[in-house]
Design an enzyme around this catalytic site. Structure first.
Site, short mmCIF file in Angstrom:
data_model
loop_
_atom_site.label_atom_id
_atom_site.label_comp_id
_atom_site.label_asym_id
_atom_site.label_seq_id
_atom_site.Cartn_x
_atom_site.Cartn_y
_atom_site.Cartn_z
N ASP A 130 37.67 47.58 39.01
CA ASP A 130 37.38 46.41 38.08
C ASP A 130 38.59 46.30 37.23
OD1 ASP A 130 35.85 44.60 36.47
OD2 ASP A 130 35.31 46.48 35.16
N ASP A 171 38.79 44.26 33.68
CA ASP A 171 38.54 44.33 32.33
C ASP A 171 37.77 45.50 31.81
OD1 ASP A 171 39.84 41.72 32.01
OD2 ASP A 171 37.96 40.68 31.95
MG LIG Z 1 34.81 45.55 33.33
#
Ligand SMILES: [Mg+2]
Ligand SMILES: [Zn+2]
Length: 164
Positions: free
Chosen positions: A9, A11
């Protein structure tokens, strides 16, 4: 032969998450977690493809722009390459909730990456900071590690989505 891979992922894993409801709109708002370079260096040393899968609904909402997201990812992958631990590929879902097959936890981005790079998902790892990432790992039959503030913790996957 199919290879395992590491899915990241963005962020909350690579860079510090923006506040809830906000989006990283440009490079000056992108703050790396220092530990991510060590993690990616380990994966790269094992010849594992390293693939970023990120939901960026802010594009559909008009809160950020595709060109800005592309620019952030050009600079982000450039920084990894400069440090000798290149990112293999980056996939972005720019869509609204329930309007596509790729917004995590839907598996669209992972399935495209699987075909493109000939990956064995059952031997692959997802690292994420949200339940969406965990559910994505579950849907795709991948292992999962939870990232928080630049550290990793193991987390058993439930048998079904929505159980934990
Ligand atoms: Mg995230
Ligand atoms: Zn999508």
């Amino acid at each position: 032969m199919m290879r395992p891979a590491v899915f990241l992922d963005r962020d909350g894993v690579i860079n510090r998450s923006p506040p809830p409801g906000e989006y990283v709109r440009n490079w000056s708002e992108f703050e790396f977690f220092p530990s991510i370079f060590d993690w990616v260096r380990l994966f790269h040393s094992l010849d594992l493809p390293i693939i970023v899968v990120t939901n960026q609904r802010g594009i559909a909402l008009g809160r950020t722009m595709q060109a800005a997201v592309d620019d952030i990812h050009r600079r982000m992958t450039g920084e990894f390459a400069r440090r000798g631990c290149p990112i293999t590929d980056v996939f972005v879902c720019p869509h609204m909730e329930n309007s596509c097959d790729c917004r995590k936890p839907k598996p669209g981005m992972v399935l495209v990456a699987q075909r493109k790079w000939d990956l064995d998902l059952s031997r692959s790892l997802m690292i994420g900071d949200s339940d969406r990432d965990r559910d994505l790992a579950l849907v795709c039959g991948m292992r999962f590690l939870r990232a928080a503030d630049g550290t990793l913790s193991d987390e058993p996957l439930p048998d079904r989505i929505g159980e934990a």
